[in-house]
Design a protein around this motif. Structure first.
Motif, PDB file in Angstrom:
ATOM      1  N   GLU A  78      -5.631   1.119  -8.716  1.00 28.81           N
ATOM      2  CA  GLU A  78      -6.637   0.048  -8.854  1.00 28.81           C
ATOM      3  C   GLU A  78      -7.576   0.331 -10.038  1.00 28.81           C
ATOM      4  O   GLU A  78      -7.943  -0.572 -10.779  1.00 28.81           O
ATOM      5  CB  GLU A  78      -7.418  -0.134  -7.542  1.00 28.81           C
ATOM      6  CG  GLU A  78      -8.343  -1.333  -7.598  1.00 28.81           C
ATOM      7  CD  GLU A  78      -8.554  -2.060  -6.284  1.00 28.81           C
ATOM      8  OE1 GLU A  78      -7.768  -1.879  -5.330  1.00 28.81           O
ATOM      9  OE2 GLU A  78      -9.538  -2.831  -6.218  1.00 28.81           O
ATOM     10  N   SER A 118      -6.813  -5.858  -1.287  1.00 28.91           N
ATOM     11  CA  SER A 118      -6.248  -5.114  -2.430  1.00 28.91           C
ATOM     12  C   SER A 118      -5.810  -3.718  -2.005  1.00 28.91           C
ATOM     13  O   SER A 118      -4.701  -3.286  -2.330  1.00 28.91           O
ATOM     14  CB  SER A 118      -7.242  -5.049  -3.594  1.00 28.91           C
ATOM     15  OG  SER A 118      -8.444  -4.433  -3.210  1.00 28.91           O
ATOM     16  N   SER A 170     -10.793  -6.011   1.699  1.00 31.79           N
ATOM     17  CA  SER A 170      -9.871  -5.111   1.010  1.00 31.79           C
ATOM     18  C   SER A 170      -8.391  -5.415   1.205  1.00 31.79           C
ATOM     19  O   SER A 170      -7.598  -4.538   1.537  1.00 31.79           O
ATOM     20  CB  SER A 170     -10.175  -3.650   1.363  1.00 31.79           C
ATOM     21  OG  SER A 170      -9.992  -2.906   0.197  1.00 31.79           O
TER      22      SER A 170
HETATM   23 MG    MG Z   1     -10.473  -5.179  -3.208  1.00 32.71          MG
END
Ligand code: MG
Ligand code: ADP
Length: 394
Positions: free
Chosen positions: A168, A136, A134
């Motif tokens: 996201e 992101s 993660s």
């Molecule tokens: Mg991600």
């Protein structure tokens, strides 16, 4: 990875403005996989790999963002970054790294946060990119707290997590649940975080001090991952609808039991039945895992990880050959309490709980064993559970 002082110095040299620094960690999920988007339970921990965002305000309305990782800087007006980019993304343009911070600015604008004067940012992280840890969420959360810090707006951490998830989902276009952003916000040192993804209440579960989290990166990411993820979500919805038609109080799979499956599972296709069984049994395993940590019962925790892996592999069919090799190798090693696939699946990483005195031997055995079985050099990271998002004091 640059030190915090080096990131600050780089920012000053690039923009001639002193920066405030913020960090948000990546995460590893100990147990509770593919349960977050059906209101279920998860138990991740923040790791000591993070993304750092240095920020300084501007007056010309432009947004400049330099990613040290990509060695690239963008320089755009708000309209170009938030509106035009959004339109090209929706029209099918490939993702660019700047879409992640742009998505966060986009939700901040939506929230009425004053971003119109613009910002200069420098972003540098050591969360492996695209490995299922993660990066992101960590870039989103770090950007969010940086922008909030720079504009003097205070929001509760759970709200920040929800806004980053929205960035996201709605801007970047990735249909993730709330787990990653939540633990990146609310992680705590030496604790796993049991999150109720419906109420967003969470409970800290202390990780026994003799344990380290060892993450083995298989270095493969099968291209089917995105498509398979979407098909799993559709299958879960299908199964939920069938159960709902009998028991209207089932709002999400979180509310269903194995008894419900025994009664009405025959109305589902065999594949949908298996997917639902994974999710329903996984929620029960998370609850048992919290108890196991509280009692420092690592043998039980390891057994639950084993069951969780088997369920993810056989019922959810989200594993792959390389990941199964890593798990089977790990469970044979001295001092390894448990091992399983972590993250969305079809590659990525395994999470292993290892006795602190055995970490070195474990790491060596895993690298050698995986190389000889697959010809691939794994990357192996050792971490303690870390604190969530925070400002950095230099
Ligand atoms: Mg991600
Ligand atoms: P994961 O979250 O598992 O690492 P994702 O594909 O969800 O994988 O997110 C990875 C993407 O996040 C990268 O491809 C990049 O676009 C963005 N990203 C993460 N960290 C950084 C960074 N330090 N600089 C720029 N972009 C980043």
């Amino acid at each position: 990875m640059l030190t915090h002082a080096e990131i600050a110095a780089l920012h000053l040299a690039s923009y001639s403005a002193p920066a405030a620094l913020y960090a948000a960690p990546g995460r590893v999920n100990l147990i509770g996989e593919h349960t977050d988007y059906s209101d279920g339970l998860v138990m991740p921990a923040a790791i000591d790999f993070a993304t750092v965002v240095a920020i300084s305000p501007r007056t010309d309305g432009r947004i400049l963002i330099h990613s040290v990782n990509y060695d690239e800087r963008i320089d755009k007006s708000q309209k170009e970054l938030l509106d035009d980019n959004f339109a090209t993304l929706r029209a099918g343009r490939e993702l660019h790294w700047s879409d992640y911070p742009a998505g966060v600015l986009w939700v901040m604008r939506e929230q009425g946060v004053a971003i119109d004067k613009g910002f200069s940012m420098t972003i540098a992280g050591n969360v492996p990119l695209g490995a299922g840890l993660s990066s992101s969420a960590s870039i989103e959360v770090a950007t969010a707290i940086a922008v909030l810090g720079a504009t003097g707006v205070k929001l509760p951490l759970s709200k920040i997590a929800l806004l980053c998830q929205r960035a996201e989902n709605a801007y970047v276009g990735a249909n993730c649940g709330i787990m990653d952003q939540f633990v990146s916000c609310c992680g705590q040192q030496d604790h796993a975080v049991m999150i109720d993804c419906r109420s967003l209440e969470y409970k800290l579960a202390p990780i026994p001090s003799n344990v380290r989290i060892v993450i083995c990166n298989s270095m493969v990411k099968h291209s089917v991952a995105a498509g398979e993820y979407n098909s799993r979500r559709a299958q879960i919805e299908k199964g939920t609808e069938i159960l709902q038609s009998h028991r209207s109080e089932i709002k999400a799979l979180r509310d269903a039991t194995v008894d419900d499956l025994a009664q009405w599972g025959s109305e589902m296709s065999p594949v949908v039945l298996k997917r639902c069984r994974h999710v329903i049994t996984e929620n029960a395993r998370v609850m048992a895992a919290v108890e196991a940590f509280s009692a420092s019962d690592l043998t039980l925790f390891g057994e639950l990880m084993r069951q969780a892996h088997n369920s993810l592999r056989d019922d959810f069919e989200a594993s792959c050959k390389e990941i199964d090799i890593l798990v089977e190798l790990a469970v044979k090693q001295p001092g390894c309490f448990g091992a399983r696939l972590t993250g969305g699946g079809f590659g990525g990483c395994t999470v292993n709980l290892v006795d602190v005195n055995c970490v070195e031997a474990f790491t060596k055995a895993m690298s050698e064993g995986y190389l000889s079985a697959t010809g691939i050099e794994a990357e192996i990271y050792t971490s303690r559970a870390s604190d969530g998002a925070h400002a950095i004091v230099l």
